[in-house]
Design an enzyme around this catalytic site. Structure first.
Site, PDB file in Angstrom:
ATOM      1  CG  MET A 195      14.206  46.273  51.080  1.00  0.00           C
ATOM      2  SD  MET A 195      15.712  45.625  51.822  1.00  0.00           S
ATOM      3  CE  MET A 195      16.768  46.452  51.060  1.00  0.00           C
ATOM      4  CG  HIS A 197      22.370  41.855  57.188  1.00  0.00           C
ATOM      5  ND1 HIS A 197      21.942  42.974  56.601  1.00  0.00           N
ATOM      6  CD2 HIS A 197      23.648  41.907  56.990  1.00  0.00           C
ATOM      7  CE1 HIS A 197      22.832  43.543  56.101  1.00  0.00           C
ATOM      8  NE2 HIS A 197      23.885  42.844  56.145  1.00  0.00           N
TER       9      HIS A 197
HETATM   10  C1  GRF Z   1      17.167  38.531  52.097  1.00  0.00           C
HETATM   11  O1  GRF Z   1      18.607  38.476  51.294  1.00  0.00           O
HETATM   12  C2  GRF Z   1      17.454  39.048  53.248  1.00  0.00           C
HETATM   13  O2  GRF Z   1      18.508  38.358  53.868  1.00  0.00           O
HETATM   14  C3  GRF Z   1      17.570  40.453  53.040  1.00  0.00           C
HETATM   15  O3  GRF Z   1      16.573  40.717  52.065  1.00  0.00           O
HETATM   16  C4  GRF Z   1      16.425  39.754  51.183  1.00  0.00           C
HETATM   17  C5  GRF Z   1      15.088  39.310  51.224  1.00  0.00           C
HETATM   18  O4  GRF Z   1      14.752  38.267  50.265  1.00  0.00           O
HETATM   19  N1  GRF Z   1      16.955  41.207  54.261  1.00  0.00           N
HETATM   20  P1  GRF Z   1      13.213  37.793  49.971  1.00  0.00           P
HETATM   21  O5  GRF Z   1      12.279  38.745  49.725  1.00  0.00           O
HETATM   22  O6  GRF Z   1      13.092  36.966  51.437  1.00  0.00           O
HETATM   23  O7  GRF Z   1      13.446  36.904  48.948  1.00  0.00           O
END
Ligand code: GRF
Length: 216
Positions: free
Chosen positions: A86, A105
């Site tokens: 993020m 995404h």
């Molecule tokens: C997922 O929904 C992905 O698409 C987004 O962030 C979330 C990450 O989930 N970019 P995780 O940490 O892989 O469980």
């Protein structure tokens, strides 16, 4: 064997799917910008090297990204995989890994870039939602699309139910895209589009989990 680096900020369920996928690659390291990212424990349990680069300890985005690139490059990875990472990345960082950094995404891009995609999809009343794997460019969530998986939005869905349905497809789609890259089939073409060699046009880069969409 080729190596990949996975960048995370949180839960790490996509990381888990990547680790379970039996890819012909070594996950050389998992790097998080948050010390409390749950995904770090997953990596440690799989005996994978982890590193934390806390962005709050850097004076600028440039300084953070420079330190991150230095850490990544020690492993000489074939591919950098953003899995719930993020952070907005600087143009310099993105350019450095052009054609060898991908992201997942949780929407059918170009719809719903940014955050809160599932809530916004429900608010918009779309009937189809999903997830997208794309090459990373400095256009946030706007890089060339590699593959998409679609799911229905069902009557009575709330944000959690829809998110879970999409996440299940993320866990199929992301390892598949990484596999294509490792096989040398997936490239960022000079025309700026993702190119998948050896596939009938569109045949493999769309996952529709419904055997009979008419039956929904
Ligand atoms: C997922 O929904 C992905 O698409 C987004 O962030 C979330 C990450 O989930 N970019 P995780 O940490 O892989 O469980």
């Amino acid at each position: 064997m080729k190596s990949i680096i996975v960048l995370i900020s949180g839960r790490g369920s996509n990381l888990g799917a990547i680790l379970r996928a039996g890819l012909q690659a070594q996950v050389a390291a998992v790097i998080s910008n948050r010390p409390d990212a749950a995904g770090l424990a997953l990596a440690r349990a799989a005996d994978i090297a982890t590193a934390v680069l806390d962005h709050r300890e850097f004076d600028s985005r440039e300084a953070f990204d420079a330190a991150l690139a230095e850490r990544i490059d020690t492993h000489v990875p074939a591919l950098v995989v953003l899995a719930g990472f993020m952070r907005v990345l600087t143009a310099g960082f993105v350019d450095r890994y052009r054609g060898r950094m991908i992201n997942i995404h949780p929407s059918l891009l170009p719809a719903f870039t940014g955050l809160d995609t599932h809530r916004r999809a429900l608010d918009a009343g779309v009937r189809i939602h999903g997830c997208t794997v794309h090459f990373v460019t400095s256009d946030l969530d706007g890089g060339p699309i590699i593959a998409q998986a679609a799911v229905p939005v069902l009557p009575g869905d709330d944000e959690a139910a829809l998110a879970a349905r999409v996440l299940e497809q993320e866990h199929r789609l992301y390892p598949q895209a990484i596999r294509w890259f490792l096989e040398g089939r997936l490239t960022l073409a000079p025309n700026g589009r993702a190119q998948l060699a050896g596939a009938a046009e569109g045949a493999q880069s769309l996952i529709n989990p419904l055997p009979d969409p008419a039956g929904v």
